[in-house]
Scaffold this active site. Sequence first.
Site, mmCIF file in Angstrom:
data_model
loop_
_atom_site.group_PDB
_atom_site.id
_atom_site.type_symbol
_atom_site.label_atom_id
_atom_site.label_comp_id
_atom_site.label_asym_id
_atom_site.label_seq_id
_atom_site.Cartn_x
_atom_site.Cartn_y
_atom_site.Cartn_z
ATOM 1 N N CYS A 128 34.013 -66.977 -55.072
ATOM 2 C CA CYS A 128 34.876 -65.826 -54.738
ATOM 3 C C CYS A 128 36.344 -66.103 -55.062
ATOM 4 O O CYS A 128 36.747 -67.246 -55.274
ATOM 5 C CB CYS A 128 34.709 -65.438 -53.261
ATOM 6 S SG CYS A 128 35.744 -66.340 -52.102
ATOM 7 N N CYS A 140 31.369 -71.795 -53.611
ATOM 8 C CA CYS A 140 31.536 -70.333 -53.642
ATOM 9 C C CYS A 140 32.406 -69.922 -54.830
ATOM 10 O O CYS A 140 33.410 -70.563 -55.121
ATOM 11 C CB CYS A 140 32.185 -69.869 -52.336
ATOM 12 S SG CYS A 140 32.506 -68.099 -52.271
ATOM 13 N N CYS A 146 38.021 -68.617 -52.576
ATOM 14 C CA CYS A 146 37.673 -70.027 -52.776
ATOM 15 C C CYS A 146 38.182 -70.557 -54.118
ATOM 16 O O CYS A 146 38.403 -71.750 -54.288
ATOM 17 C CB CYS A 146 36.167 -70.220 -52.645
ATOM 18 S SG CYS A 146 35.602 -69.979 -50.940
ATOM 19 N N ASP A 183 22.963 -53.478 -43.623
ATOM 20 C CA ASP A 183 24.403 -53.290 -43.478
ATOM 21 C C ASP A 183 24.840 -54.006 -42.212
ATOM 22 O O ASP A 183 24.042 -54.161 -41.283
ATOM 23 C CB ASP A 183 24.777 -51.801 -43.335
ATOM 24 C CG ASP A 183 24.528 -51.302 -41.915
ATOM 25 O OD1 ASP A 183 23.372 -50.990 -41.605
ATOM 26 O OD2 ASP A 183 25.480 -51.276 -41.105
ATOM 27 N N HIS A 192 35.962 -63.657 -48.863
ATOM 28 C CA HIS A 192 34.964 -64.739 -48.869
ATOM 29 C C HIS A 192 33.680 -64.330 -48.130
ATOM 30 O O HIS A 192 32.572 -64.529 -48.632
ATOM 31 C CB HIS A 192 35.528 -66.024 -48.255
ATOM 32 C CG HIS A 192 34.449 -67.033 -48.022
ATOM 33 N ND1 HIS A 192 33.917 -67.792 -49.042
ATOM 34 C CD2 HIS A 192 33.736 -67.339 -46.898
ATOM 35 C CE1 HIS A 192 32.927 -68.535 -48.551
ATOM 36 N NE2 HIS A 192 32.805 -68.285 -47.261
ATOM 37 N N ASP A 205 26.405 -43.380 -41.931
ATOM 38 C CA ASP A 205 25.613 -43.383 -40.703
ATOM 39 C C ASP A 205 25.848 -42.045 -39.998
ATOM 40 O O ASP A 205 26.906 -41.442 -40.138
ATOM 41 C CB ASP A 205 26.049 -44.566 -39.833
ATOM 42 C CG ASP A 205 25.032 -44.858 -38.747
ATOM 43 O OD1 ASP A 205 24.011 -44.142 -38.674
ATOM 44 O OD2 ASP A 205 25.266 -45.789 -37.971
ATOM 45 N N SER A 206 24.860 -41.611 -39.233
ATOM 46 C CA SER A 206 24.917 -40.262 -38.665
ATOM 47 C C SER A 206 25.958 -40.108 -37.568
ATOM 48 O O SER A 206 26.416 -39.014 -37.288
ATOM 49 C CB SER A 206 23.564 -39.894 -38.087
ATOM 50 O OG SER A 206 23.286 -40.701 -36.954
ATOM 51 N N GLY A 207 26.304 -41.210 -36.928
ATOM 52 C CA GLY A 207 27.219 -41.115 -35.798
ATOM 53 C C GLY A 207 26.490 -41.105 -34.467
ATOM 54 O O GLY A 207 27.119 -41.191 -33.413
HETATM 55 ZN ZN ZN Z 1 34.440 -67.963 -51.085
#
Ligand code: ZN
Length: 357
Positions: free
Chosen positions: A308, A306, A311, A268, A337, A93-95
Amino acid sequence: MSSTFKIIKKSSKSKARAGILTTPHGEIHTPVFMPVGTQSTVKAMTPEMVKECGAQIILANTYHLSLRPGADLINDFGGLHPWMNWKGPILTDSGGYQVFSLSNMRKITPEGVSFKSHIDGSVHHFSPKSVVELQLKFNSDILMPLDICSPHTATEQDIINDLAITHAWEKEAYLHWKSKDVQNQLFAIVQGGMFTHLRDQSIDFLTQLDFPGFALGGVSVGESRQEMETIIGHSIPKFPENKPRYVMGIGLPENLKFGIEHGVDMFDCVIPTRLARHGQAFIPGGKLTIKNEIHKKDPSPIDPTCACYCCAHYSRAYLRHLFMAKEILALTLMSIHNVHFLVQLVDKMRAGILEED
Ligand SMILES: [Zn+2]
């Protein structure tokens, strides 16, 4: 520069599309959710953890990194990729947003903005060219131009004034970037506040320049969900069809869904890691607060559906214990997660577009 974005499928049910964006550090399958690593780290996660969540590209921030540790130091280390050990694409990002939200002193002129560092009060100056140069020192795959992100309470006249400066800055940034003939891509940022006719003006001005991608800025700055949806729904379909379309700073599941259905390719947001640090986890249909008493003896994971790492291995009871004991592993596991949840949510929507008849 030849075209780096290819649409491979358009939905017949909505404006959604699936594409591939090629950058110097690899391909990005869109739509995509990009985790944020403001200080050249996605907070509490190693790059391997971020990658394992399915993240393809991450963000870093020009304002923060140019003040500390400084762009020259990062350049001495070969740019952001070796510096932070992230091998995939990086967008900075430019700031501009931080100059206007963090600095307590700023002075805008047609040449740029002078501001005081929020760290030590030292005075700095950003110009459209210097912000491109800083991001080239970082070797970011995608650069963002200096702009003015007006507050959502700004009047129409304020926005008109801000837009005139923003457009001049973006044109200067574009011409400077173009003269460098680099593979790093510079995106435009459409502004215009909550006024649809000013958004149109911004789109009309910026699309005269051949930016490789177009972003919508100045949303998720305190406006209502309805105002945000009005601006996204109005603006995004008017963005160039054959370029990537990025809405900056949104990441709640309902916002991602709305954006994708209206033709957004990139998102984002700091929200997955920020919520994790506050002990909140995304679950299908809502959020869970891990410190709640109800989880004290619960052997189930945050989300049984999930896949991940968190999990797969840890119970709500254990995570609650870590959080109550202020153990830092709680933040790492819950960040894993939450990042996984949003990345996979967008990936599933992409798969849905590709599977349509
Ligand atoms: Zn998870």
